[in-house]
Design a protein around this motif. Sequence first.
Motif, PDB file in Angstrom:
ATOM      1  N   SER A 375       0.821  -1.203   0.000  1.00  0.00           N
ATOM      2  CA  SER A 375       0.000   0.000   0.000  1.00  0.00           C
ATOM      3  C   SER A 375       0.854   1.251   0.000  1.00  0.00           C
ATOM      4  O   SER A 375       0.595   2.211  -0.740  1.00  0.00           O
ATOM      5  CB  SER A 375      -0.935  -0.013   1.219  1.00  0.00           C
ATOM      6  OG  SER A 375      -1.712   1.163   1.268  1.00  0.00           O
ATOM      7  N   ARG A 379       0.745   0.899  -4.192  1.00  0.00           N
ATOM      8  CA  ARG A 379      -0.620   1.283  -4.533  1.00  0.00           C
ATOM      9  C   ARG A 379      -0.801   2.796  -4.520  1.00  0.00           C
ATOM     10  O   ARG A 379      -1.393   3.369  -5.453  1.00  0.00           O
ATOM     11  CB  ARG A 379      -1.613   0.610  -3.576  1.00  0.00           C
ATOM     12  CG  ARG A 379      -3.051   0.891  -3.941  1.00  0.00           C
ATOM     13  CD  ARG A 379      -4.000  -0.054  -3.263  1.00  0.00           C
ATOM     14  NE  ARG A 379      -4.036   0.126  -1.822  1.00  0.00           N
ATOM     15  CZ  ARG A 379      -4.900  -0.514  -1.031  1.00  0.00           C
ATOM     16  NH1 ARG A 379      -5.769  -1.371  -1.554  1.00  0.00           N
ATOM     17  NH2 ARG A 379      -4.877  -0.315   0.260  1.00  0.00           N
ATOM     18  N   SER A 416      -2.966  -1.476 -10.869  1.00  0.00           N
ATOM     19  CA  SER A 416      -3.733  -1.160  -9.664  1.00  0.00           C
ATOM     20  C   SER A 416      -4.708  -2.276  -9.311  1.00  0.00           C
ATOM     21  O   SER A 416      -4.867  -2.643  -8.143  1.00  0.00           O
ATOM     22  CB  SER A 416      -4.486   0.154  -9.873  1.00  0.00           C
ATOM     23  OG  SER A 416      -5.301   0.450  -8.756  1.00  0.00           O
ATOM     24  N   THR A 417      -5.345  -2.844 -10.326  1.00  0.00           N
ATOM     25  CA  THR A 417      -6.264  -3.966 -10.081  1.00  0.00           C
ATOM     26  C   THR A 417      -5.527  -5.177  -9.540  1.00  0.00           C
ATOM     27  O   THR A 417      -5.994  -5.856  -8.610  1.00  0.00           O
ATOM     28  CB  THR A 417      -6.997  -4.325 -11.379  1.00  0.00           C
ATOM     29  OG1 THR A 417      -7.666  -3.163 -11.880  1.00  0.00           O
ATOM     30  CG2 THR A 417      -7.996  -5.432 -11.139  1.00  0.00           C
ATOM     31  N   ASN A 420      -4.660  -4.654  -5.899  1.00  0.00           N
ATOM     32  CA  ASN A 420      -5.853  -4.856  -5.057  1.00  0.00           C
ATOM     33  C   ASN A 420      -6.155  -6.333  -4.886  1.00  0.00           C
ATOM     34  O   ASN A 420      -6.551  -6.780  -3.808  1.00  0.00           O
ATOM     35  CB  ASN A 420      -7.043  -4.131  -5.665  1.00  0.00           C
ATOM     36  CG  ASN A 420      -6.911  -2.625  -5.578  1.00  0.00           C
ATOM     37  OD1 ASN A 420      -6.223  -2.094  -4.708  1.00  0.00           O
ATOM     38  ND2 ASN A 420      -7.552  -1.912  -6.496  1.00  0.00           N
ATOM     39  N   ALA A 716      -9.524   3.154  -1.031  1.00  0.00           N
ATOM     40  CA  ALA A 716      -8.890   2.178  -1.918  1.00  0.00           C
ATOM     41  C   ALA A 716      -9.424   0.777  -1.678  1.00  0.00           C
ATOM     42  O   ALA A 716      -8.982  -0.170  -2.327  1.00  0.00           O
ATOM     43  CB  ALA A 716      -7.371   2.194  -1.709  1.00  0.00           C
ATOM     44  N   SER A 717     -10.378   0.609  -0.756  1.00  0.00           N
ATOM     45  CA  SER A 717     -10.933  -0.700  -0.438  1.00  0.00           C
ATOM     46  C   SER A 717     -11.909  -1.134  -1.520  1.00  0.00           C
ATOM     47  O   SER A 717     -12.638  -0.324  -2.092  1.00  0.00           O
ATOM     48  CB  SER A 717     -11.640  -0.651   0.918  1.00  0.00           C
ATOM     49  OG  SER A 717     -12.280  -1.873   1.186  1.00  0.00           O
ATOM     50  N   ALA A 718     -11.917  -2.448  -1.781  1.00  0.00           N
ATOM     51  CA  ALA A 718     -12.837  -3.014  -2.764  1.00  0.00           C
ATOM     52  C   ALA A 718     -13.999  -3.745  -2.106  1.00  0.00           C
ATOM     53  O   ALA A 718     -14.736  -4.476  -2.784  1.00  0.00           O
ATOM     54  CB  ALA A 718     -12.083  -3.968  -3.688  1.00  0.00           C
TER      55      ALA A 718
END
Length: 755
Positions: A375, A379, A416-417, A420, A716-718
Amino acid sequence: MLRALCHGVLIFSLLLSASAIEIGRCSCDVDSLWSIETILQCQKVSDFLIAAAYFSIPLELIYFAACSNLIPFKWIVFQFGAFIVLCGLTHLLNVFTYEPHSFLLMLSLTVSKFFTALVSFATSITLLTLIPQLLRVKVRENFLRIKAWELDREVGKMKRQEEASWHVRMLTHEIRKSLDRHTILYTTLVELSKTLGLQNCAVWMPNENKREMNLTHELRQRNSSSMYSCAIAIDDPDVMEIKETKGVKILRPDCVLASASSGSRLEPGDVAAIRMPLLKVSNFKGGTPEIVEASYAILVLVPPRDDSRVWSSQELEIVEVVADQVAVALSHAAVLEESQMMRDKLMEQNRTLLHAKQSAMMASEARNTFQRAMSQGMRRPIHSILGILSMMQHEKLSQEQRLAVDTMAKTGSVISTLINDVMGTSTIDNERLSLIMRPFQLHSMIKEAASVARCLCDCRGFGFAFQVDNAVPDRVVGDEKRIFHVILHMLATLLNGRDEGFVTFRVLSYKEDKDGQVQEWVPWKSRFSDGYACVKFEVRIKKSQSDEPSSSTVQLAPKPNSEGFEMSLNFNLCKKFVQMMQGNIWAVPNSQGIAESITLVIQFRLQPLTSASDVGEASGLLHTSSAPNFKGLRVLLADNDDFNRAVTRMLLEKLGCCVSSVASGIECLSSFSTAATPFQLVIMDLDMPKMDGFEVAMRIRKFRSRCWPSIVALTASAEDDVWEKCLQSGMNGLIRKPITLQAMREELYRVLHNT
C-alpha cells in the motif's frame, strides 16, 4: 403322672392329721431315760431355733424377689413368706407354753395356728398350679439355650465373614495402590500368600495368538528363561474347564497346570485355580471406548506340600473376591494405558497445532506487513500516477503522445487492479475474486495490449507481429481489465527464460468446427447462439519469423512436476479469472517440453450498438449535453498522504474548485468549525489515523448549521459494504481509488445534482 402323685401325697397328709386328732392327749408319765423337764427344754430350744429360722427365710425370699426378674411369680414368693412367718410365730409362741402361762398366750397360739393352717393349705393348693408353670419355664429356658447356641454360631460366622472382609479390604487396598498391571499382579500374589499361607502363586496369561497359556507372574522366583518357557495349550481340558467355571476350581493332583505352577517334582496339595477376565478397550473415537471381547487369565494357588488343607468356604470366598478385584484393577490399568496413549497423541497433535498456529500467525503478520508495504510503496504511487495521467488525457497532445499516455493509463489501471487482488486475497478463492462485467470496445483493448506487448518485446530485443481477424466483434460485454492482465501474463510467460525470438500476437474468431477438433474442456458448447461470440487470443514465440508452429497441444494445468510459471500465484489468479469468464487457457510445447505458444479462448456476450449515447456509455465516458460547472465550489480536502492529497487537489482545481486541504480528521473538524465562509463540499479519505472518515462525517453532521455540506469519501478498499457504512455515517458519495478526472467529475456532478 406327677400331678396325680402330688394329689395322693396331699390326701395322705390330711388323713394323718385327722387320725392324730382322734388319738387325743398322750400320757407323759412314763419312766424313761429322758425326764419331762429335759424333753420340755429340748422342745423349747427346738421351737426357738425353728422360729428364728422361719423368721430369717422370709427376709431371704424378699431379697431374692427384689433382685430377680420373676415378675409373674412374685405373689407366690410373698405367699410362701407369709406361710413361713406364721409357722415361725407359732413355734415362738409355743416356747412360752412349756411353763405356766396365761389364757391370752393360749389364745394367741391358737389364732396363730389357725392362720398357719389356712396359709399352709392355700400354699399347698397353689403348688398344684405352680408346678406346670415352672415346667414351662424350664422348657422355655432350654429353647432359649438352643437359640443362644445358634446365635453364637451365627456370631462366629459373622466374625469369620468380617475377618474375610477385612482380608479382602486389605488385599484390595494393596492392589489398588498402583495402576501398573505388573505391580498389581505381584502385589496380589504376595498378599494372597501371606493371608492364606501358600507355597506359591502363579498367573497364566494367553499369548498374542491366543493358542497357549504362558506363565507370566509367579511368587516363587525362577529365572526368566525357565518361567517364560512354561506353556500350556489353551485347549487343555483343565484350562477349558477353569475358563468355563465362574468360581474356584480345585485341580486334580495329576493336573499339568498344578504341576507347572508348583515348580517342583513333588506332588502338591489341593491346588485351587480361578479365572480372571482381562478387559481391554478400543481406541477413543469421539466418545466412550468400546469394550472388545475379553480373554481370561488363570490364577493358581498352591498350598504347602505337607499341608493337608481342605479349602474352606471362607478361603474360597476370599479368592473369588480378590480375583474380581484384580480383574477390575487390570481393566482400570488397561483403560489408563489407552488413555495415556491417547493423551500422548493429543499432546503431539496439540504441539503440531500450536506450531501450525504460530506459523499461521507469523504468515498472517508477514502478509499484513506485505500489504502495508504494497500500500505504501506501490498502490499509493500508482493511484497518484493514474490521477496525473487522467489530467494529461484532457490536455492537447499529439497522436503519439496521446497513445503513450493512454497506454500508460491502461497499464497503470491493470497494475492497480492486480495490487488490489494481491492485497485482498490470501488464497485463491472464487468467493473472494469478482469480475466487473461492463460493455467495452474489444478492438481498442487489443490495440492497447499490442502496444504494451510491442514495447516489452522491443526492450527485450524480441521481434513482434500483430494480427486481428476482421470477424472479431468490437462491442462486447466483459471484464476489460482482467482480460488485459491475462494477455500480458501470457506474453510475460513466454518471454521468461529466453534471450531472443520473434513474438506473434493473433486474435481470431474461434469456432469449434473450424479448428477441426472437439475441445472437451468447453463447458458452454451448448450455449453458442447469435448473442454470444468466442474469441481466440494466441501468443506464439519462435526463433525466427519463418519457423512453422507446432501442431500438438496440451492443456495447461498445475501439476506436481510442472514448471515454476505454472504454479505461480499470478498464473493461478489468471486461471481462476479465465474459468470465471467461461473460458480456458492452454499451451503448445516444443520438443524440449517448453511452452512456445499459449492460447486463450473467452466467450463474450455481444452488445448491439443502437445509438450514439450507447457508444459513449460503451467507451466508459459520461457525456452530457453541457459540461458540469464546478467553478467557485468551496471544497475541504482531508487526506493523510501528502502526494495523494496534492494530486487530488490538482484534480479538483482542474475542475475549477476552490480547495483547502488538511492532513488529518482532527484538522478537518477544526477547519470546518472555524471557517469564515462555510464549505459546500467535504472530500476525505476513510483510512486516516487517529480519527477515520466515518467518525469525522458523523461529527460534522452533529454540528448545528442551517446548511450542512455534502460529504464524499475516498477509499482504496474493494469491499462491498463500504457504501453502506458511508450512508450510515451521513456521507453523500464515494469515489474508489485510483481517482481519475472523469470519475471525480461524474461523482461530484451526481452528488451536487441530488443534494
